[in-house]
Design a protein around this motif. Structure first.
Motif, PDB file in Angstrom:
ATOM      1  N   PRO A 139       0.817  -1.221   0.000  1.00 28.23           N
ATOM      2  CA  PRO A 139       0.000   0.000   0.000  1.00 28.23           C
ATOM      3  C   PRO A 139       0.850   1.270   0.000  1.00 28.23           C
ATOM      4  CG  PRO A 139      -0.004  -1.047   2.163  1.00 28.23           C
ATOM      5  CD  PRO A 139       0.666  -2.000   1.228  1.00 28.23           C
ATOM      6  N   LYS A 140       0.213   2.386  -0.253  1.00 35.33           N
ATOM      7  CA  LYS A 140       0.900   3.677  -0.380  1.00 35.33           C
ATOM      8  C   LYS A 140       1.670   4.046   0.880  1.00 35.33           C
ATOM      9  CE  LYS A 140      -0.106   8.584  -1.095  1.00 35.33           C
ATOM     10  NZ  LYS A 140      -1.183   9.595  -1.297  1.00 35.33           N
ATOM     11  N   GLN A 141       1.135   3.708   2.050  1.00 30.69           N
ATOM     12  CA  GLN A 141       1.777   4.079   3.312  1.00 30.69           C
ATOM     13  C   GLN A 141       3.187   3.510   3.437  1.00 30.69           C
ATOM     14  OE1 GLN A 141      -1.235   3.031   2.914  1.00 30.69           O
ATOM     15  NE2 GLN A 141      -2.667   4.440   3.914  1.00 30.69           N
ATOM     16  N   LEU A 142       3.446   2.365   2.807  1.00 32.32           N
ATOM     17  CA  LEU A 142       4.768   1.753   2.893  1.00 32.32           C
ATOM     18  C   LEU A 142       5.799   2.456   2.024  1.00 32.32           C
ATOM     19  CD1 LEU A 142       3.792  -2.021   2.863  1.00 32.32           C
ATOM     20  CD2 LEU A 142       4.414  -0.614   4.822  1.00 32.32           C
ATOM     21  N   ARG A 143       5.327   3.294   1.101  1.00 29.13           N
ATOM     22  CA  ARG A 143       6.241   4.033   0.238  1.00 29.13           C
ATOM     23  C   ARG A 143       6.453   5.467   0.713  1.00 29.13           C
ATOM     24  NH1 ARG A 143       3.147   1.027  -3.399  1.00 29.13           N
ATOM     25  NH2 ARG A 143       1.731   2.768  -3.803  1.00 29.13           N
ATOM     26  N   GLN A 144       6.028   5.747   1.922  1.00 27.39           N
ATOM     27  CA  GLN A 144       6.179   7.081   2.472  1.00 27.39           C
ATOM     28  C   GLN A 144       7.220   7.085   3.591  1.00 27.39           C
ATOM     29  OE1 GLN A 144       2.085   7.855   3.623  1.00 27.39           O
ATOM     30  NE2 GLN A 144       1.781   9.177   1.852  1.00 27.39           N
ATOM     31  N   LYS A 145       7.843   8.221   3.774  1.00 21.88           N
ATOM     32  CA  LYS A 145       8.763   8.410   4.887  1.00 21.88           C
ATOM     33  C   LYS A 145       8.310   9.617   5.698  1.00 21.88           C
ATOM     34  CE  LYS A 145      12.119  11.118   2.180  1.00 21.88           C
ATOM     35  NZ  LYS A 145      13.544  11.213   1.749  1.00 21.88           N
ATOM     36  N   GLU A 146       8.706   9.625   6.951  1.00 20.77           N
ATOM     37  CA  GLU A 146       8.253  10.652   7.885  1.00 20.77           C
ATOM     38  C   GLU A 146       9.333  11.705   8.093  1.00 20.77           C
ATOM     39  OE1 GLU A 146       6.697  10.781  12.505  1.00 20.77           O
ATOM     40  OE2 GLU A 146       6.237   9.028  11.253  1.00 20.77           O
ATOM     41  N   ILE A 147       8.898  12.962   8.123  1.00 24.05           N
ATOM     42  CA  ILE A 147       9.812  14.097   8.306  1.00 24.05           C
ATOM     43  C   ILE A 147       9.262  14.991   9.402  1.00 24.05           C
ATOM     44  CG2 ILE A 147      10.644  16.239   7.245  1.00 24.05           C
ATOM     45  CD1 ILE A 147      11.030  14.786   4.687  1.00 24.05           C
ATOM     46  N   LEU A 148      10.164  15.502  10.218  1.00 21.92           N
ATOM     47  CA  LEU A 148       9.792  16.433  11.280  1.00 21.92           C
ATOM     48  C   LEU A 148      10.124  17.850  10.839  1.00 21.92           C
ATOM     49  CD1 LEU A 148       8.848  16.986  14.199  1.00 21.92           C
ATOM     50  CD2 LEU A 148      11.223  16.666  14.919  1.00 21.92           C
ATOM     51  N   LEU A 149       9.109  18.698  10.839  1.00 19.31           N
ATOM     52  CA  LEU A 149       9.264  20.104  10.460  1.00 19.31           C
ATOM     53  C   LEU A 149       9.060  20.983  11.683  1.00 19.31           C
ATOM     54  CD1 LEU A 149       7.418  20.777   7.060  1.00 19.31           C
ATOM     55  CD2 LEU A 149       9.803  21.247   7.581  1.00 19.31           C
ATOM     56  N   LEU A 187       6.220  28.336  17.735  1.00 23.32           N
ATOM     57  CA  LEU A 187       6.801  27.154  17.106  1.00 23.32           C
ATOM     58  C   LEU A 187       5.699  26.228  16.622  1.00 23.32           C
ATOM     59  CD1 LEU A 187       9.246  25.337  16.432  1.00 23.32           C
ATOM     60  CD2 LEU A 187       9.002  24.344  18.717  1.00 23.32           C
ATOM     61  N   LEU A 188       5.710  25.959  15.328  1.00 22.76           N
ATOM     62  CA  LEU A 188       4.769  25.019  14.715  1.00 22.76           C
ATOM     63  C   LEU A 188       5.556  23.761  14.333  1.00 22.76           C
ATOM     64  CD1 LEU A 188       1.965  24.321  13.557  1.00 22.76           C
ATOM     65  CD2 LEU A 188       2.667  25.444  11.433  1.00 22.76           C
ATOM     66  N   GLN A 189       5.285  22.680  15.045  1.00 17.79           N
ATOM     67  CA  GLN A 189       6.005  21.420  14.810  1.00 17.79           C
ATOM     68  C   GLN A 189       5.073  20.446  14.102  1.00 17.79           C
ATOM     69  OE1 GLN A 189       8.655  19.912  17.957  1.00 17.79           O
ATOM     70  NE2 GLN A 189       7.655  17.926  17.733  1.00 17.79           N
ATOM     71  N   LEU A 190       5.498  19.975  12.948  1.00 17.50           N
ATOM     72  CA  LEU A 190       4.661  19.113  12.116  1.00 17.50           C
ATOM     73  C   LEU A 190       5.387  17.818  11.796  1.00 17.50           C
ATOM     74  CD1 LEU A 190       3.460  21.753   9.474  1.00 17.50           C
ATOM     75  CD2 LEU A 190       2.248  21.041  11.539  1.00 17.50           C
ATOM     76  N   ARG A 191       4.665  16.728  11.876  1.00 21.98           N
ATOM     77  CA  ARG A 191       5.144  15.449  11.347  1.00 21.98           C
ATOM     78  C   ARG A 191       4.424  15.219  10.033  1.00 21.98           C
ATOM     79  NH1 ARG A 191       7.900  11.795  14.399  1.00 21.98           N
ATOM     80  NH2 ARG A 191       8.369  12.432  16.520  1.00 21.98           N
ATOM     81  N   ILE A 192       5.190  15.176   8.961  1.00 18.57           N
ATOM     82  CA  ILE A 192       4.584  15.066   7.640  1.00 18.57           C
ATOM     83  C   ILE A 192       5.040  13.775   6.976  1.00 18.57           C
ATOM     84  CG2 ILE A 192       4.435  17.558   7.393  1.00 18.57           C
ATOM     85  CD1 ILE A 192       6.845  17.430   5.527  1.00 18.57           C
ATOM     86  N   LEU A 193       4.242  13.320   6.011  1.00 15.87           N
ATOM     87  CA  LEU A 193       4.550  12.117   5.245  1.00 15.87           C
ATOM     88  C   LEU A 193       4.744  12.500   3.790  1.00 15.87           C
ATOM     89  CD1 LEU A 193       1.887   9.662   6.740  1.00 15.87           C
ATOM     90  CD2 LEU A 193       4.317   9.786   7.315  1.00 15.87           C
ATOM     91  N   ILE A 194       5.873  12.069   3.217  1.00 13.22           N
ATOM     92  CA  ILE A 194       6.150  12.319   1.812  1.00 13.22           C
ATOM     93  C   ILE A 194       6.593  11.016   1.159  1.00 13.22           C
ATOM     94  CG2 ILE A 194       6.818  14.713   2.225  1.00 13.22           C
ATOM     95  CD1 ILE A 194       9.739  13.845   1.945  1.00 13.22           C
TER      96      ILE A 194
END
Length: 221
Positions: A139-149, A187-194
């Protein structure tokens, strides 16, 4: 011969961790594999070296020491598990490989050479190749990585505008955290998936163009 085979298999496991610059590398895997094999040999040999006599009947478990290795190795494994924050834990794979290196040593010490060799081969395949293969067909979720902004915004009224612009860039936001550092510093801290092939620098260049943001900090998890 057993110690030599165990050292060779431990070397293969250790090289995989060493290449990835993990806390447990070549030397640790070698020590674990060799000593696990040695203790297994001692456990088996000692069980038959003291058979007892007519007056005393000595009964020993040939794999008594080996059983203690499995539980005792957990202390080493626990030492490499790190908790970064509430949502991120690292080191679990390395801890499992420590346990695996001990298991390989025990198998060789007990004389199961073919099983130990096949176990190492499957271990390397599982760690190196299976995740990439599953990511391609899964599935798509397995092709994503997590980044901390971590974004510094002066005007708190601009926070919603920043979130809208991030959404417009088709960036999936997993988690949001807002912290006030002062009257004009938020401070706006975001965990994003790309996508895993998308570069972290691309996200940095995109976000840094937002006029509402005064500072950007980005980290790949």
């Amino acid at each position: 011969m057993k110690l030599g085979i165990s050292a060779l298999l431990g070397l293969i496991i250790g090289l995989e961790r060493e290449i990835k610059r993990k806390p447990v590398g070549l030397k640790t895997s070698l020590v674990i594999s060799i000593i696990s094999c040695l203790l297994t040999i001692v456990s088996i040999e000692s069980a038959y070296s003291f058979p007892g006599s007519d007056q005393v009947n000595v009964t020993m478990d040939p794999l008594r020491l080996a059983a203690q290795i499995v539980s005792g190795i957990g202390f080493l494994g626990a030492g490499v598990i790190l908790r970064r924050d509430n949502n991120s834990i690292s080191g679990l794979t390395t801890a499992a490989i420590i346990w695996g290196a001990a298991g390989i040593g025990i198998a060789v010490g007990a004389g199961f050479y073919i099983e130990a060799i096949v176990g190492v081969i499957l271990l390397i395949i599982s760690v190196e190749f299976v995740p990439s293969f599953i990511a391609m067909i899964g599935p798509k979720q397995l092709r994503q990585k997590e980044i901390l902004l971590k974004l510094t915004i002066k005007n708190k009224n601009d926070i919603s505008a920043v979130m809208e612009r991030i959404d417009a860039e088709n960036i999936t936001v997993k988690n949001v955290r807002i912290k006030d550092r002062g009257e004009d510093n938020h401070l706006l801290q975001l965990r994003i998936l790309i996508h895993q092939r998308q570069k972290t620098t691309e996200i940095y260049y995109t976000v840094s163009t937002f006029k509402e943001i005064s500072a950007v900090e980005i980290e790949s998890l």
